[in-house]
Design a protein around this motif. Structure first.
Motif, PDB file in Angstrom:
ATOM      1  N   MET A   1      58.052  40.642  53.596  1.00  0.00           N
ATOM      2  CA  MET A   1      57.250  40.760  52.391  1.00  0.00           C
ATOM      3  C   MET A   1      55.879  40.125  52.628  1.00  0.00           C
ATOM      4  O   MET A   1      55.752  39.139  53.338  1.00  0.00           O
ATOM      5  CB  MET A   1      57.921  40.067  51.208  1.00  0.00           C
ATOM      6  N   THR A   2      54.883  40.703  51.985  1.00  0.00           N
ATOM      7  CA  THR A   2      53.518  40.205  52.031  1.00  0.00           C
ATOM      8  C   THR A   2      53.192  39.573  50.693  1.00  0.00           C
ATOM      9  O   THR A   2      53.512  40.134  49.639  1.00  0.00           O
ATOM     10  CB  THR A   2      52.529  41.370  52.303  1.00  0.00           C
ATOM     11  N   THR A   3      52.555  38.412  50.723  1.00  0.00           N
ATOM     12  CA  THR A   3      52.090  37.746  49.508  1.00  0.00           C
ATOM     13  C   THR A   3      50.577  37.802  49.496  1.00  0.00           C
ATOM     14  O   THR A   3      49.931  37.380  50.456  1.00  0.00           O
ATOM     15  CB  THR A   3      52.572  36.280  49.456  1.00  0.00           C
ATOM     16  N   LEU A   4      50.035  38.337  48.402  1.00  0.00           N
ATOM     17  CA  LEU A   4      48.595  38.466  48.243  1.00  0.00           C
ATOM     18  C   LEU A   4      48.144  37.743  46.978  1.00  0.00           C
ATOM     19  O   LEU A   4      48.818  37.802  45.951  1.00  0.00           O
ATOM     20  CB  LEU A   4      48.188  39.943  48.158  1.00  0.00           C
ATOM     21  N   VAL A   5      47.018  37.072  47.080  1.00  0.00           N
ATOM     22  CA  VAL A   5      46.399  36.437  45.923  1.00  0.00           C
ATOM     23  C   VAL A   5      45.147  37.241  45.592  1.00  0.00           C
ATOM     24  O   VAL A   5      44.273  37.410  46.442  1.00  0.00           O
ATOM     25  CB  VAL A   5      46.035  34.962  46.196  1.00  0.00           C
ATOM     26  N   LEU A   6      45.073  37.740  44.367  1.00  0.00           N
ATOM     27  CA  LEU A   6      43.937  38.531  43.918  1.00  0.00           C
ATOM     28  C   LEU A   6      43.071  37.698  42.986  1.00  0.00           C
ATOM     29  O   LEU A   6      43.600  37.020  42.102  1.00  0.00           O
ATOM     30  CB  LEU A   6      44.396  39.761  43.125  1.00  0.00           C
ATOM     31  N   THR A   7      41.777  37.737  43.186  1.00  0.00           N
ATOM     32  CA  THR A   7      40.859  37.230  42.172  1.00  0.00           C
ATOM     33  C   THR A   7      40.161  38.448  41.601  1.00  0.00           C
ATOM     34  O   THR A   7      39.723  39.339  42.338  1.00  0.00           O
ATOM     35  CB  THR A   7      39.828  36.227  42.730  1.00  0.00           C
ATOM     36  N   VAL A   8      40.113  38.501  40.285  1.00  0.00           N
ATOM     37  CA  VAL A   8      39.622  39.680  39.586  1.00  0.00           C
ATOM     38  C   VAL A   8      38.588  39.241  38.567  1.00  0.00           C
ATOM     39  O   VAL A   8      38.821  38.291  37.807  1.00  0.00           O
ATOM     40  CB  VAL A   8      40.779  40.400  38.846  1.00  0.00           C
ATOM     41  N   ILE A   9      37.442  39.931  38.541  1.00  0.00           N
ATOM     42  CA  ILE A   9      36.436  39.649  37.527  1.00  0.00           C
ATOM     43  C   ILE A   9      35.735  40.945  37.149  1.00  0.00           C
ATOM     44  O   ILE A   9      35.570  41.839  37.982  1.00  0.00           O
ATOM     45  CB  ILE A   9      35.420  38.582  37.983  1.00  0.00           C
ATOM     46  N   GLY A  10      35.370  41.039  35.879  1.00  0.00           N
ATOM     47  CA  GLY A  10      34.648  42.206  35.380  1.00  0.00           C
ATOM     48  C   GLY A  10      34.368  42.019  33.910  1.00  0.00           C
ATOM     49  O   GLY A  10      34.853  41.076  33.281  1.00  0.00           O
ATOM     50  N   ASP A  11      33.579  42.921  33.343  1.00  0.00           N
ATOM     51  CA  ASP A  11      33.329  42.868  31.909  1.00  0.00           C
ATOM     52  C   ASP A  11      34.648  43.031  31.179  1.00  0.00           C
ATOM     53  O   ASP A  11      35.462  43.896  31.524  1.00  0.00           O
ATOM     54  CB  ASP A  11      32.358  43.976  31.488  1.00  0.00           C
TER      55      ASP A  11
ATOM     56  N   ALA B   1      41.837  34.927  31.772  1.00  0.00           N
ATOM     57  CA  ALA B   1      41.139  34.521  30.556  1.00  0.00           C
ATOM     58  C   ALA B   1      39.889  35.363  30.365  1.00  0.00           C
ATOM     59  O   ALA B   1      39.349  35.930  31.320  1.00  0.00           O
ATOM     60  CB  ALA B   1      40.745  33.045  30.642  1.00  0.00           C
ATOM     61  N   GLU B   2      39.445  35.414  29.131  1.00  0.00           N
ATOM     62  CA  GLU B   2      38.134  35.962  28.807  1.00  0.00           C
ATOM     63  C   GLU B   2      37.207  34.766  28.727  1.00  0.00           C
ATOM     64  O   GLU B   2      37.466  33.809  28.005  1.00  0.00           O
ATOM     65  CB  GLU B   2      38.180  36.711  27.470  1.00  0.00           C
ATOM     66  N   LEU B   3      36.146  34.801  29.515  1.00  0.00           N
ATOM     67  CA  LEU B   3      35.178  33.713  29.542  1.00  0.00           C
ATOM     68  C   LEU B   3      33.785  34.321  29.431  1.00  0.00           C
ATOM     69  O   LEU B   3      33.376  35.092  30.299  1.00  0.00           O
ATOM     70  CB  LEU B   3      35.289  32.902  30.847  1.00  0.00           C
ATOM     71  N   ALA B   4      33.071  33.977  28.365  1.00  0.00           N
ATOM     72  CA  ALA B   4      31.694  34.433  28.155  1.00  0.00           C
ATOM     73  C   ALA B   4      31.563  35.952  28.280  1.00  0.00           C
ATOM     74  O   ALA B   4      30.637  36.467  28.884  1.00  0.00           O
ATOM     75  CB  ALA B   4      30.744  33.721  29.111  1.00  0.00           C
ATOM     76  N   GLY B   5      32.528  36.679  27.728  1.00  0.00           N
ATOM     77  CA  GLY B   5      32.478  38.133  27.752  1.00  0.00           C
ATOM     78  C   GLY B   5      32.983  38.770  29.030  1.00  0.00           C
ATOM     79  O   GLY B   5      32.976  39.991  29.161  1.00  0.00           O
ATOM     80  N   ALA B   6      33.407  37.961  29.976  1.00  0.00           N
ATOM     81  CA  ALA B   6      33.937  38.484  31.238  1.00  0.00           C
ATOM     82  C   ALA B   6      35.435  38.218  31.310  1.00  0.00           C
ATOM     83  O   ALA B   6      35.926  37.205  30.825  1.00  0.00           O
ATOM     84  CB  ALA B   6      33.241  37.832  32.430  1.00  0.00           C
ATOM     85  N   PHE B   7      36.153  39.142  31.923  1.00  0.00           N
ATOM     86  CA  PHE B   7      37.560  38.948  32.234  1.00  0.00           C
ATOM     87  C   PHE B   7      37.618  38.283  33.603  1.00  0.00           C
ATOM     88  O   PHE B   7      36.952  38.727  34.551  1.00  0.00           O
ATOM     89  CB  PHE B   7      38.281  40.299  32.282  1.00  0.00           C
ATOM     90  N   ALA B   8      38.381  37.212  33.713  1.00  0.00           N
ATOM     91  CA  ALA B   8      38.559  36.542  34.998  1.00  0.00           C
ATOM     92  C   ALA B   8      40.040  36.267  35.172  1.00  0.00           C
ATOM     93  O   ALA B   8      40.704  35.794  34.247  1.00  0.00           O
ATOM     94  CB  ALA B   8      37.762  35.240  35.042  1.00  0.00           C
ATOM     95  N   GLY B   9      40.555  36.566  36.362  1.00  0.00           N
ATOM     96  CA  GLY B   9      41.968  36.347  36.583  1.00  0.00           C
ATOM     97  C   GLY B   9      42.309  36.099  38.033  1.00  0.00           C
ATOM     98  O   GLY B   9      41.560  36.466  38.944  1.00  0.00           O
ATOM     99  N   ILE B  10      43.449  35.465  38.201  1.00  0.00           N
ATOM    100  CA  ILE B  10      44.041  35.237  39.515  1.00  0.00           C
ATOM    101  C   ILE B  10      45.484  35.713  39.417  1.00  0.00           C
ATOM    102  O   ILE B  10      46.192  35.371  38.463  1.00  0.00           O
ATOM    103  CB  ILE B  10      44.002  33.749  39.914  1.00  0.00           C
ATOM    104  N   VAL B  11      45.907  36.510  40.379  1.00  0.00           N
ATOM    105  CA  VAL B  11      47.249  37.087  40.353  1.00  0.00           C
ATOM    106  C   VAL B  11      47.876  36.936  41.735  1.00  0.00           C
ATOM    107  O   VAL B  11      47.220  37.190  42.742  1.00  0.00           O
ATOM    108  CB  VAL B  11      47.208  38.593  39.996  1.00  0.00           C
ATOM    109  N   VAL B  12      49.143  36.543  41.770  1.00  0.00           N
ATOM    110  CA  VAL B  12      49.905  36.516  43.014  1.00  0.00           C
ATOM    111  C   VAL B  12      50.882  37.689  42.962  1.00  0.00           C
ATOM    112  O   VAL B  12      51.663  37.816  42.017  1.00  0.00           O
ATOM    113  CB  VAL B  12      50.679  35.189  43.192  1.00  0.00           C
ATOM    114  N   VAL B  13      50.806  38.545  43.978  1.00  0.00           N
ATOM    115  CA  VAL B  13      51.657  39.730  44.066  1.00  0.00           C
ATOM    116  C   VAL B  13      52.373  39.706  45.418  1.00  0.00           C
ATOM    117  O   VAL B  13      51.747  39.425  46.441  1.00  0.00           O
ATOM    118  CB  VAL B  13      50.814  41.022  43.949  1.00  0.00           C
TER     119      VAL B  13
END
Length: 172
Positions: free
Chosen positions: A1-11, A37-49
Motif C-alpha cells: 500500500m502507498t500512503t500519500l499526504v495531499l495538501t489542497v488549496i483553492g477558492d 477549513a475555510e480560511l479567508a475565502g479559501a478552502f485549505a485541507g490536508i488529507v492522508v490517503v
C-alpha cells in the motif's frame, strides 16, 4: 500500500471535499485522516490517503484533473513515526499581537518536541474591546521529555506575554 499526504488549496466552493473523495474512491483509495477549513475565502485541507501501489499514478492524474485546486502530493511512510508515550493539550488565550505563535512554538522546539496539531483564531473581545487570540495545540511527548521543565517554561512564557496558558495530559 502507498500512503500519500495531499495538501489542497483553492477558492472555497461547494463540492471540493466530494470531488477529492470521488477521486480517492475511484482508485481504491482509503481516506485515512484529514483536516480542512475555510480560511479567508479559501478552502485549505490536508488529507492522508492510502491506496494500492499500482493505483498511485492514476490517482495523481485524477487529482491533476480537478479544476481550480492546487494539490501537492507527498509520499509518506505511515509507519515512520514512533507512537509517543503521551500527548499534551496546550491552550493559549490572550490579547492578540504579532509573534504569539512564534513565542509559543519556540518553547516546544527548545524541548525537542513537535506540534502534532495547531488550531488558532482571533476575534473581537466582547467586553474589553481589542482582539483576543486563542490557540489549541496537541503535542506528542516521549518518556525522555522533562515535563516539569516544559511546564515551567510555559508558565514563564504566560507571565512574559500576559496570556493564559493551560496544559493538560490527553488520556490515551
Amino acid at each position: 500500500m502507498t500512503t500519500l499526504v495531499l495538501t489542497v488549496i483553492g477558492d472555497d466552493r461547494s463540492g471540493i471535499v466530494n470531488a477529492l473523495a470521488e477521486v480517492a474512491a475511484a482508485h481504491d483509495g482509503n481516506w485515512e485522516r484529514s483536516q480542512m477549513a475555510e480560511l479567508a475565502g479559501a478552502f485549505a485541507g490536508i488529507v492522508v490517503v492510502t491506496l494500492p501501489d499500482d493505483r498511485a499514478d492514476a490517482f495523481r492524474a485524477g487529482l491533476d484533473a480537478l479544476d481550480g485546486l492546487t494539490i501537492v502530493v507527498h509520499d509518506a511512510d505511515a509507519h515512520a513515526a514512533d507512537e509517543p508515550d503521551s500527548r499534551l493539550t496546550v491552550e493559549l488565550l490572550g490579547n492578540d499581537r504579532p509573534g504569539l505563535v512564534k513565542e509559543l512554538s519556540a518553547v516546544f522546539t527548545e524541548h525537542g518536541l513537535s506540534i502534532e496539531e495547531l488550531e488558532t483564531g482571533s476575534y473581537d473581545a466582547p467586553m474589553a474591546g481589542g482582539r483576543l487570540f486563542e490557540a489549541h495545540m496537541v503535542v506528542p511527548v516521549t518518556s525522555g521529555t522533562d515535563a516539569d521543565a516544559l511546564r515551567s517554561a510555559l508558565e514563564r512564557l504566560a507571565m512574559e506575554l500576559m496570556v493564559d496558558i493551560t496544559v493538560e495530559d490527553l488520556a490515551e
